[in-house]
Design a protein around this motif. Structure first.
Motif, PDB file in Angstrom:
ATOM      1  N   MET A   1      -9.607  -1.618   3.763  1.00 20.14           N
ATOM      2  CA  MET A   1      -9.336  -1.535   2.331  1.00 20.14           C
ATOM      3  C   MET A   1      -8.036  -0.764   2.104  1.00 20.14           C
ATOM      4  N   VAL A   2      -7.252  -1.255   1.192  1.00 20.74           N
ATOM      5  CA  VAL A   2      -5.961  -0.652   0.879  1.00 20.74           C
ATOM      6  C   VAL A   2      -6.151   0.540  -0.060  1.00 20.74           C
ATOM      7  N   THR A   5      -3.014   4.534  -3.736  1.00 24.38           N
ATOM      8  CA  THR A   5      -2.347   5.822  -3.918  1.00 24.38           C
ATOM      9  C   THR A   5      -1.495   6.144  -2.694  1.00 24.38           C
ATOM     10  N   GLU A   6      -2.048   5.907  -1.511  1.00 24.83           N
ATOM     11  CA  GLU A   6      -1.304   6.140  -0.274  1.00 24.83           C
ATOM     12  C   GLU A   6      -0.090   5.217  -0.197  1.00 24.83           C
ATOM     13  N   LEU A   7      -0.265   3.964  -0.538  1.00 18.88           N
ATOM     14  CA  LEU A   7       0.823   2.995  -0.510  1.00 18.88           C
ATOM     15  C   LEU A   7       1.907   3.376  -1.512  1.00 18.88           C
ATOM     16  N   SER A  42      -1.343   0.583   4.752  1.00 19.41           N
ATOM     17  CA  SER A  42      -2.570   1.220   4.283  1.00 19.41           C
ATOM     18  C   SER A  42      -3.710   0.245   4.522  1.00 19.41           C
ATOM     19  N   GLY A  43      -4.749   0.697   5.193  1.00 18.87           N
ATOM     20  CA  GLY A  43      -5.878  -0.180   5.498  1.00 18.87           C
ATOM     21  C   GLY A  43      -5.407  -1.403   6.262  1.00 18.87           C
ATOM     22  N   ASP A  44      -5.754  -2.582   5.778  1.00 14.84           N
ATOM     23  CA  ASP A  44      -5.340  -3.811   6.462  1.00 14.84           C
ATOM     24  C   ASP A  44      -4.021  -4.359   5.921  1.00 14.84           C
ATOM     25  N   PHE A  45      -3.343  -3.592   5.073  1.00  9.04           N
ATOM     26  CA  PHE A  45      -2.050  -3.993   4.526  1.00  9.04           C
ATOM     27  C   PHE A  45      -0.929  -3.404   5.368  1.00  9.04           C
ATOM     28  N   SER A  46       0.016  -4.236   5.744  1.00  2.97           N
ATOM     29  CA  SER A  46       1.212  -3.786   6.456  1.00  2.97           C
ATOM     30  C   SER A  46       2.345  -4.736   6.097  1.00  2.97           C
ATOM     31  N   MET A  47       3.442  -4.162   5.599  1.00  3.32           N
ATOM     32  CA  MET A  47       4.570  -4.985   5.186  1.00  3.32           C
ATOM     33  C   MET A  47       5.847  -4.166   5.308  1.00  3.32           C
ATOM     34  N   THR A  48       6.903  -4.789   5.831  1.00  3.64           N
ATOM     35  CA  THR A  48       8.196  -4.116   5.884  1.00  3.64           C
ATOM     36  C   THR A  48       8.884  -4.243   4.525  1.00  3.64           C
ATOM     37  N   ALA A  49       9.921  -3.466   4.337  1.00  2.62           N
ATOM     38  CA  ALA A  49      10.695  -3.559   3.098  1.00  2.62           C
ATOM     39  C   ALA A  49      11.281  -4.960   2.945  1.00  2.62           C
TER      40      ALA A  49
END
Length: 83
Positions: A1-2, A5-7, A42-49
């Motif tokens: 889970m994303v 707030t952290e993101l 965050s969680g299962d989310f990962s993305m570059t700029a």
């Protein structure tokens, strides 16, 4: 889970040192700690700029401050079902 707030904190940390106001995504690149390869995770989310820029409209430029930029990016990620 994303954890949004952290993101949000990660994005603010990455984009806050840009020279605001910014008029395009390219104005943000020099501020990024790892350039376009800067990752937001965050969680299962990962993305570059770079991925963030290609999977969203990149925002509604110009931006006068980091908070409004990050708010728009997170809103668009939700709209695109990325979060």
């Amino acid at each position: 889970m994303v954890d949004e707030t952290e993101l949000r904190e990660q994005m603010i940390d990455a984009f806050e040192n840009a020279d605001y106001p910014v008029s395009s995504p390219m104005d943000l690149v020099p501020a990024l700690p790892d350039g376009p390869g800067t990752k937001f995770e965050s969680g299962d989310f990962s993305m570059t700029a770079m991925e963030l820029n290609t999977k969203t409209t990149g925002g509604d430029f110009p931006y006068d401050d980091v908070e409004s930029l990050v708010d728009d990016l997170l809103r668009e990620l939700k709209k695109q079902d990325e979060l």
